[in-house]
Scaffold this active site. Structure first.
Site: not given
Ligand SMILES: *Cc1c(COP(=O)(O)O)cnc(C)c1O
Length: 365
Positions: A33, A131, A258, A306
């Site tokens: 992801k 969550r 800055y 930047m």
């Molecule tokens: C991002 C994610 C992972 C991977 O987590 P890591 O700590 O990077 O291994 C696994 N399961 C879910 C549901 C996630 O959102």
């Protein structure tokens, strides 16, 4: 090139080999992801396929469609919520997604009936992450509904650890809750074949409870330290580099960058480097961070701009430093975890914050 992220595919492979000391490669779901945590989703996916990895996870429908378009023969699971109106398209492409509440099941049942189709789904349960996902109090109702459903086909259950890197007792609690909830939900439902719970640190530290898959992200990319992962060792896949564009030795004390937060000293030598917060070098590093240059850690002085920032050169490098020389922000010599600590965040945020403006250079060495 003013700055770039070098992506070392051999280090990625070495990290896979490390994970294979714990599970076989068929049990690995590589989490790619957020553009593979900033490393480039397509390239990382291609490299992992070459290494025999067949299962991948992403966060969004768009990420899933993009990757499945290129590789129809891999398993792709979406770990984030999928909006109802995407579900049809996602299922048609043989991409797996999760249902997290009764409303989503109702939606799939209703549209499945209209279209005469059945959709494979994973059931997401909340074992303590808080969550998304079905709650413990909902397991009996869920089991009933799944048993009577005719247009969804639950093939697996998964959940997510909240603190597998930091809280052993809580993680143990999540493990046992997972087991108990899975039993109740799948009772009498033979289609449910797959269970998975473990993220990176879960995989390293809670090996006994690994079931059908592990979902590993950060350890694939080596965004960890040896202390956190011992006895396993993961290598950094990304190194961030930039070039020196300008060098000066001050004739008199004068401000740098800055806001006049740093006063340069007469006789000292400063180098300007072509990278800034628009590239992903956090502004938190102003007057705090450092870069690796010719064997020295050189302080970042004044505010990170930047597109540029300024470093103080140690006396030893004063005469040696040249315009066009390359400095490292993190990688082999400075851990991305060190940088994250200085920014009060985690390596994940630093890695996926390296912006699209920064070219990714893939190397195998
Ligand atoms: C991002 C994610 C992972 C991977 O987590 P890591 O700590 O990077 O291994 C696994 N399961 C879910 C549901 C996630 O959102």
């Amino acid at each position: 090139m003013r700055c770039w992220a070098e992506i070392n595919i051999n280090n990625l492979y070495s990290n896979i080999d490390e994970i294979k000391k714990i599970v076989t490669k068929d049990k690995i779901i590589a989490v790619i992801k957020a553009d593979a945590y900033g490393h480039g989703m397509l390239e990382i996916c291609n490299a992992l396929i070459k290494k025999g990895i067949k299962n991948f996870a992403v966060a969004t429908s768009d990420e899933a469609l993009k990757i499945k378009e290129l590789h129809d023969d891999i398993m792709v699971l979406i770990l984030g919520p999928v909006e109802n109106e995407y579900m049809d398209l996602i299922a048609d492409k043989n991409i797996y997604f999760m249902v997290t509440d009764f409303e989503e099941i109702e939606y799939l049942e209703k549209t499945g009936k209209e279209k005469g189709k059945t959709t494979d789904v994973f059931i997401k349960i909340d074992t303590g992450m808080g969550r998304v996902g079905f709650q413990e109090s909902e397991t009996e109702k869920l089991n009933e509904i799944l048993k009577n459903a005719s247009h969804i086909n639950p093939i697996g259950i998964f959940s997510h650890f909240s603190s597998s890197d930091s809280d052993k007792d809580y993680t143990k609690l999540q493990e046992s809750k997972f087991k108990a909830m899975c039993e109740k939900i799948s009772s009498g439902i033979s289609s449910i074949k797959y269970r998975h719970l473990h993220n990176s640190f879960g995989t390293l530290k809670f090996q006994d409870s690994i079931e059908d898959f592990v979902r590993v992200g950060i350890i694939l990319y080596g965004g960890v330290t040896d202390e956190e992962t011992a006895p396993y060792k993961f290598k950094p896949v990304m190194s961030l580099f930039a070039k020196i564009s300008y060098i000066k030795t001050l004739k008199e004390d004068s401000f740098i960058s800055y806001g006049n937060t740093y006063k340069g000293k007469a006789g000292k030598t400063y180098a300007t480097v072509s990278i800034g917060y628009a590239d992903g070098v956090r502004r938190d590093l102003s007057n705090k961070g450092y870069v690796f240059y010719k064997g020295y850690k050189c302080e970042i002085v004044g505010r990170v701009c930047m597109d540029q920032l300024i470093i103080l050169l140690p006396e030893e490098l004063k005469n040696e430093a040249k315009k066009g020389d390359v400095v490292e922000f993190f990688g082999e010599n400075i851990s991305v975890v060190e940088v994250a600590d200085l920014c009060n965040t985690i390596s994940y945020e630093i890695l996926c914050g390296i912006s699209q403006r920064v070219p990714r250079i893939y190397v195998e060495k």
